[in-house]
Motif scaffolding. Sequence first.
Motif, mmCIF file in Angstrom:
data_model
loop_
_atom_site.group_PDB
_atom_site.id
_atom_site.type_symbol
_atom_site.label_atom_id
_atom_site.label_comp_id
_atom_site.label_asym_id
_atom_site.label_seq_id
_atom_site.Cartn_x
_atom_site.Cartn_y
_atom_site.Cartn_z
ATOM 1 N N GLY A 173 0.813 -1.216 0.000
ATOM 2 C CA GLY A 173 0.000 0.000 0.000
ATOM 3 C C GLY A 173 0.845 1.263 0.000
ATOM 4 O O GLY A 173 0.428 2.299 -0.534
ATOM 5 N N LEU A 174 2.037 1.191 0.608
ATOM 6 C CA LEU A 174 2.920 2.358 0.683
ATOM 7 C C LEU A 174 3.837 2.490 -0.535
ATOM 8 O O LEU A 174 4.414 3.549 -0.760
ATOM 9 N N TRP A 175 3.985 1.429 -1.308
ATOM 10 C CA TRP A 175 4.929 1.405 -2.408
ATOM 11 C C TRP A 175 4.756 2.546 -3.415
ATOM 12 O O TRP A 175 5.751 3.125 -3.882
ATOM 13 N N PRO A 176 3.502 2.920 -3.781
ATOM 14 C CA PRO A 176 3.339 4.002 -4.769
ATOM 15 C C PRO A 176 3.954 5.329 -4.339
ATOM 16 O O PRO A 176 4.201 6.196 -5.185
ATOM 17 N N LEU A 177 4.194 5.509 -3.032
ATOM 18 C CA LEU A 177 4.827 6.755 -2.583
ATOM 19 C C LEU A 177 6.190 6.958 -3.220
ATOM 20 O O LEU A 177 6.616 8.089 -3.474
ATOM 21 N N LEU A 178 6.887 5.847 -3.499
ATOM 22 C CA LEU A 178 8.228 5.941 -4.082
ATOM 23 C C LEU A 178 8.175 6.457 -5.513
ATOM 24 O O LEU A 178 9.140 7.058 -5.994
ATOM 25 N N SER A 179 7.054 6.219 -6.188
ATOM 26 C CA SER A 179 6.916 6.688 -7.569
ATOM 27 C C SER A 179 6.068 7.946 -7.670
ATOM 28 O O SER A 179 5.750 8.404 -8.767
ATOM 29 N N GLY A 180 5.663 8.495 -6.515
ATOM 30 C CA GLY A 180 4.876 9.724 -6.503
ATOM 31 C C GLY A 180 3.443 9.553 -6.930
ATOM 32 O O GLY A 180 2.778 10.527 -7.299
ATOM 33 N N GLU A 181 2.916 8.320 -6.872
ATOM 34 C CA GLU A 181 1.539 8.075 -7.312
ATOM 35 C C GLU A 181 0.519 8.256 -6.191
ATOM 36 O O GLU A 181 -0.667 8.240 -6.426
ATOM 37 N N GLY A 182 0.973 8.382 -4.957
ATOM 38 C CA GLY A 182 0.045 8.517 -3.838
ATOM 39 C C GLY A 182 -0.206 7.189 -3.143
ATOM 40 O O GLY A 182 0.164 6.126 -3.632
ATOM 41 N N LEU A 183 -0.848 7.259 -2.002
ATOM 42 C CA LEU A 183 -1.095 6.070 -1.189
ATOM 43 C C LEU A 183 -2.253 5.236 -1.726
ATOM 44 O O LEU A 183 -3.175 5.764 -2.329
ATOM 45 N N ARG A 184 -2.160 3.932 -1.499
ATOM 46 C CA ARG A 184 -3.324 3.059 -1.701
ATOM 47 C C ARG A 184 -4.028 2.981 -0.352
ATOM 48 O O ARG A 184 -3.809 2.063 0.443
ATOM 49 N N LEU A 185 -4.886 3.963 -0.096
ATOM 50 C CA LEU A 185 -5.460 4.132 1.232
ATOM 51 C C LEU A 185 -6.270 2.929 1.675
ATOM 52 O O LEU A 185 -6.233 2.531 2.848
ATOM 53 N N ASN A 186 -7.015 2.323 0.745
ATOM 54 C CA ASN A 186 -7.846 1.171 1.120
ATOM 55 C C ASN A 186 -6.991 0.005 1.595
ATOM 56 O O ASN A 186 -7.303 -0.653 2.595
ATOM 57 N N LEU A 187 -5.886 -0.247 0.894
ATOM 58 C CA LEU A 187 -4.992 -1.332 1.298
ATOM 59 C C LEU A 187 -4.306 -1.029 2.624
ATOM 60 O O LEU A 187 -4.082 -1.930 3.438
ATOM 61 N N LEU A 188 -3.983 0.242 2.839
ATOM 62 C CA LEU A 188 -3.353 0.631 4.106
ATOM 63 C C LEU A 188 -4.301 0.384 5.277
ATOM 64 O O LEU A 188 -3.888 -0.140 6.323
ATOM 65 N N MET A 189 -5.557 0.756 5.123
ATOM 66 C CA MET A 189 -6.533 0.555 6.201
ATOM 67 C C MET A 189 -6.729 -0.922 6.497
ATOM 68 O O MET A 189 -6.731 -1.344 7.660
ATOM 69 N N ILE A 190 -6.864 -1.712 5.443
ATOM 70 C CA ILE A 190 -7.060 -3.146 5.626
ATOM 71 C C ILE A 190 -5.797 -3.783 6.208
ATOM 72 O O ILE A 190 -5.866 -4.630 7.107
ATOM 73 N N GLY A 191 -4.627 -3.373 5.702
ATOM 74 C CA GLY A 191 -3.364 -3.908 6.207
ATOM 75 C C GLY A 191 -3.160 -3.592 7.673
ATOM 76 O O GLY A 191 -2.697 -4.439 8.449
ATOM 77 N N LEU A 192 -3.514 -2.375 8.078
ATOM 78 C CA LEU A 192 -3.386 -1.992 9.488
ATOM 79 C C LEU A 192 -4.312 -2.836 10.358
ATOM 80 O O LEU A 192 -3.914 -3.293 11.444
ATOM 81 N N PHE A 193 -5.544 -3.036 9.893
ATOM 82 C CA PHE A 193 -6.483 -3.852 10.665
ATOM 83 C C PHE A 193 -5.967 -5.281 10.817
ATOM 84 O O PHE A 193 -6.000 -5.852 11.920
ATOM 85 N N LEU A 194 -5.491 -5.879 9.722
ATOM 86 C CA LEU A 194 -5.013 -7.258 9.778
ATOM 87 C C LEU A 194 -3.752 -7.372 10.631
ATOM 88 O O LEU A 194 -3.587 -8.353 11.370
ATOM 89 N N ALA A 195 -2.858 -6.378 10.532
ATOM 90 C CA ALA A 195 -1.640 -6.407 11.342
ATOM 91 C C ALA A 195 -1.990 -6.338 12.826
ATOM 92 O O ALA A 195 -1.435 -7.091 13.640
ATOM 93 N N TYR A 196 -2.907 -5.449 13.181
ATOM 94 C CA TYR A 196 -3.323 -5.332 14.577
ATOM 95 C C TYR A 196 -3.996 -6.619 15.053
ATOM 96 O O TYR A 196 -3.732 -7.103 16.166
ATOM 97 N N SER A 197 -4.860 -7.200 14.202
ATOM 98 C CA SER A 197 -5.573 -8.413 14.561
ATOM 99 C C SER A 197 -4.608 -9.562 14.819
ATOM 100 O O SER A 197 -4.754 -10.313 15.795
ATOM 101 N N ASN A 198 -3.598 -9.710 13.963
ATOM 102 C CA ASN A 198 -2.648 -10.797 14.139
ATOM 103 C C ASN A 198 -1.687 -10.539 15.295
ATOM 104 O O ASN A 198 -1.241 -11.483 15.954
ATOM 105 N N PHE A 199 -1.381 -9.269 15.558
ATOM 106 C CA PHE A 199 -0.585 -8.940 16.737
ATOM 107 C C PHE A 199 -1.328 -9.347 18.002
ATOM 108 O O PHE A 199 -0.741 -9.926 18.930
ATOM 109 N N GLU A 200 -2.638 -9.061 18.037
ATOM 110 C CA GLU A 200 -3.437 -9.441 19.187
ATOM 111 C C GLU A 200 -3.561 -10.966 19.295
ATOM 112 O O GLU A 200 -3.528 -11.522 20.399
ATOM 113 N N ASP A 201 -3.698 -11.649 18.144
ATOM 114 C CA ASP A 201 -3.744 -13.112 18.159
ATOM 115 C C ASP A 201 -2.456 -13.682 18.753
ATOM 116 O O ASP A 201 -2.492 -14.613 19.562
#
Length: 288
Positions: A173-201
């Motif tokens: 989700g953050l990769w497009p920042l390197l090419s100046g295309e902007g964030l993939r906000l939807n993937l960032l939100m989902i990725g953050l949720f899944l990362a938090y969920s698995n951290f809690e697991d």
Amino acid sequence: MISVRGTVLSLHPLFVIVMLASVITGRFLELLTLFGIVFIHELGHAGAALAMGFKVRSIQMLPFGGVAVIEDVEGRLNAVREIVIALAGPLQNAIMIGAALTCQSAGLGDGPFLSYIIQGNLIIALFNLLPILPLDGGKVLQALVSLFVPYHATLLWTARAGLACSLLLLGYGLWPLLSGEGLRLNLLMIGLFLAYSNFEDHRNVPYRFLRFLVTRSRMFEDHELRTAGAQPIVADSSKPLHEILRLFKREKYHLIYVMNRQGGLMAVVPEQHVIASYFASGGTPWYP
């Protein structure tokens, strides 16, 4: 939040945020369609669980799927049943894709809308099959691993694998920042949720494993009729109880062969006696 025959239905805050964003961007119809797809997906899980005699305690709706909490007080939710329940969701997506393709072939309905239904179902199904908990693919992976690996290690390493995959999703989700295309906000939100969920697991592995031990007590009578097929665990008499318990497999009944330091057999102990001794000694959660 509403309750239907003892099953609590709720929207995750992430879904509410997406709903508000859809109103602002004028894509509310697309969101309603997505909600319908996700809801039917979750009905697949719930229907499979109910057909097997399990109680569905709650269903929480997420933009990319949902989380159905199944009550298993009798310890009947084995790996095969868990896989069937997990795959019942993507199966509904496959059925909806088939129905939409049939309508397109017959010239029925609005073409672009049917294409959106096909695309939405395809994305939801494929995304949910990623090997990340609590997605369906993560549940299937955990159930398959539990057939070959002790259950404590299964919980530990599937949570770590899910966390690693979630971080990769965040990186994508953050990769497009390197090419100046902007964030993939939807993937960032989902990725953050899944990362938090698995951290809690991962953090709650000790408590989830204790729950596993408690539910095993309801399986003893069935297993005692099949002790000839029990899987042996050889342990030194000085080995701590919690280390023996970590060797238990989800689908196996265990007999513990207790050895002395000279290699002689001291006793053969059924697994329920080890579990009872652990709890009687005031056993507390151990950490990975």
